[in-house]
Design an enzyme around this catalytic site. Structure first.
Site: not given
Lengths: 488, 488
Positions: A251, A254, A280
């Protein structure tokens, strides 16, 4: 455009709160509030006045490249949105809600038959959607384009042929080798200490805590309310150290992309991420290429041992590294390692393609699923709950989404290969906990451009060529041949 | 109406996040997002179609009383909103932003003069607003009505005359008596333990944690996203035990009101709180009449001692009770006790009234402020920062707001007096930590009606008469005569 973005980001705040802090009884009115806001945002995005302006600007000459790109992308989105009739949107919303409920019940009771009529309706509707949107060659192309603009069956067939022909063979070699153990990861790891270590990792990655934060949720996710407020969540399982660590890094990857988007392009395509696949690529590069690599743990293993001396004092760095890099076919996608993961996507890709062109019926899906798992993963699926019913995605109408996961890994490998060429001593920097050179490279090469490039253009811009599976294959072969002592 | 409520509650979520979890850099885009949403909500609330429907329904016969009330209130609000021109709203917004900045600077530098031109502009604008809205007797009435529908200068003059004539005298008696100490409250009280004790108190009050939660913020507040999701916040100061305890109970009182509003009236007046004054009556009844009472601490003091045995083992219940009920004039409103608090409001009430009818100029405000503090509180104000600059409210254009604080206490006393008549053995229930009988009474008498009654009607409905200061005066006299050993 900024006003539409204001509403979309507000919806993101509502969604974040729902997943992190909202009390149980708040759900019903929250759903209503979210639906009202979505309706208003949608209304604004198909507003005739906006369309007229975009059409006019689209023809205008003398715009600079970034302006041109913003206009072109916005106009394309506008025209796509206009293709949906109100009836279709309402039917899709109703079908989704019913299909999701049916999926929940079918999964809980391990009864695929309950799901069949609803998923059949959904697939029919998605085929209609493809017709509505239009496509050149394959109806699946229309849906792929929604999640990964530019992606087509023709493009993905090439990639997944490589997965089928090269990666399946390689995993069989690994299966024949001596296996490693990750027993150490399943002792009891205190929640608070795990949390603190996760925060350390995010800080080390240069996640900007003045422009974001981490919280806890059932399923880890990243959401953004602007590049200046990016939220990640993690999940802590006390008898599974792996869950928190790699969800944090994933995460975090991201989030770094979102924090790196140019804030002066707020609400415009050049202020947004390119695609799910490129997003991704950022999470998976950090999670796998960096975060499951030996240099990363040369930097961090002592730190982790200091948090958990009793648990890890007798586990060497080599044992740890091997234990966090087990490759082993398993029935559930979200628990898969970075290699066999792509077999799970391969199965879903083949299924979605066949559902969309009508060559596979939903009624035959469970049987087909189990056969493909046997074929690619060598696994016998014991129940539909663990098999064809494992993912929520199709019940939400998300068809064309799964391939972006594999694309992410393949892009990640190709980008990371390039980063190692461009950034002097990158591995040595990482060994010394210095993640800044990599982040700077990502910012410069990828983040700051937003949607200025398409995924394909970006890949050429960054690496000099289109997406090529060989980079992932080489990465996997080098890394796991060493770990499993294989002859190349 | 429900759609407008959806937006208003969404704005509340945005505000809550801003005060609790939002990272620093998120502020700018959040302000923009909030402004866009507010604009849309305002646009919907003055929509002609809505107005036409309300007008038609307003004349319609055969509605039941609740329907009638919903229509009347909504139509009144609609007509009020329509009175604002776009130019006025924009000017007010601009002036507020400048005035707030000037106030911050003036307060930091203790320089009232910096604030004078901006506050003068604000006062002029608020006088224009009063003209815009219309009023019968006093321009201040128009502003009072916005915060406390139905409240007027004529009504408040009576109440504050009582404050001036009765309460000022009573506090002088207290000042002459032997003083108590609260030194025990200023030891170091661990944050986590304070937090846990606060949660205990909320649970005991029957705050529904499935329909709400508590978090930490700079200034404690209550906000609601529907009656099914009510959020309170508290603030924990480690060397001041009082701050957390009574902010918890206070916000808990607000929250119980919100949780008790009828959810089937979502978005309609009968699903909303009556006024700030009535809202404040709920928070202050729990905070003061209940939460600073002896029975409450008979129920809870041992519990508190168990959290902090070292701190409190040598403090008797009697010492504790007296220590948490010190009455002592002080210069800062938010630190005032429940008796002298009303002198702070009295000063502000007199000032606001005079600013609105033009008998007082902003330039003379600091001098006037200090004179009134001397007169009513017997206090010499040492600096404008601690004097006339202490509150943010005027810089926000909130004129007519302060009196609702006193109204809250006065309503609370009158309601609580009635509760003690209606609920058998109420004090014994409280002594046994059983808060349910009081809550049930509040739910039945007040919460469930939403705006079905006006504040005045509610007061008559619940207590048989209009608001009367004597209930507060009696409550204060009885309680503090006992604490300070005064002869009545």
């Amino acid at each position: 455009m900024a006003r539409i973005a204001d509403l979309e980001y507000t919806l993101a705040v509502m969604g974040w709160d729902q997943e992190t802090y909202m009390p149980e009884k708040g759900a019903d009115f929250r759903a209503q509030q979210t639906s009202t806001l979505s309706g208003i945002a949608h209304g604004m995005s198909i507003d005739k006045e906006l369309g007229d302006i975009l059409k006019k600007l689209h023809k205008k000459k003398g715009l600079d490249k970034k302006q041109q790109r913003n206009i072109d992308e916005s106009y394309k989105d506008y025209k796509q949105s206009k293709k949906y009739t109100t009836e279709f949107v309402e039917l899709l919303s109703k079908t989704t809600s019913e299909c999701f409920q049916a999926w929940q019940k079918a999964k809980t009771t391990n009864n695929f038959k309950l799901y069949v009529p609803h998923l059949t309706k959904m697939v029919d509707l998605k085929r209609k959607e493809a017709d509505l949107l239009g496509y050149k060659k394959h109806p699946y192309d229309a849906l792929l384009d929604q999640h990964e603009p530019g992606a087509t069956v023709a493009f993905l067939d090439v990639l997944f042929k490589d997965v089928r022909e090269q990666l399946v063979v390689f995993v069989k070699k690994i299966a024949a080798a001596k296996q490693n153990s990750d027993a150490f990861a399943h002792k009891h790891y205190d929640k608070d200490k795990q949390w603190k270590f996760g925060i350390d990792l995010l800080k080390q990655m240069n996640f900007d805590f003045e422009a974001g934060r981490q919280d806890i949720s059932m399923h880890p996710f990243t959401t953004s309310f602007s590049s200046q407020d990016v939220r990640v969540t993690t999940k802590i399982i006390e008898n599974n150290l792996k869950s928190m660590i790699w969800s944090c890094i994933h995460e975090g990857g991201h989030a770094l992309y979102e924090q790196g988007l140019p804030k002066e392009q707020y609400g415009l395509p050049c202020g947004e991420a390119i695609s799910l696949g490129i997003h991704e690529s950022q999470s998976r590069m950090w999670e796998n290429n960096v975060g499951r690599g030996l240099p990363y743990w040369k930097a961090n293993y002592k730190r982790l041992q200091a948090y958990f001396p009793e648990h890890l004092k007798n586990v060497s760095l080599d044992q740890f590294y091997k234990g966090i890099n087990l490759v082993k076919p398993s029935p559930v996608r979200i628990e898969a390692d970075e290699v066999t993961y792509h077999f799970h996507i391969l199965v879903r890709y083949e299924i979605e393609k066949a559902l969309m062109d009508g060559s596979l019926k939903v009624a035959d899906l469970a049987e087909y699923w189990n056969a493909q798992y046997k074929k690619y993963l060598g696994i016998t699926i014991k129940s539909d709950a663990e098999g064809v019913l494992q993912d929520v995605h199709w019940s939400h109408g998300s068809i064309g989404y799964f391939p972006t996961y594999s694309l992410g890994s393949f892009y990640a490998a190709q980008f990371y290969h390039q980063a190692n060429k461009d950034v002097k001593g990158l591995q040595q920097h990482i060994e010394k906990s210095n993640m800044l050179p990599l982040l700077k490279w990502l910012r410069e090469k990828i983040h700051k451009h937003g949607k200025f490039y398409t995924a394909e253009e970006l890949c050429i811009h960054v690496t000099g060529e289109k997406l090529n599976f060989k980079y992932f294959m080489n990465y996997a072969t080098d890394k796991y041949s060493a770990i499993y002592n294989l002859k190349k």
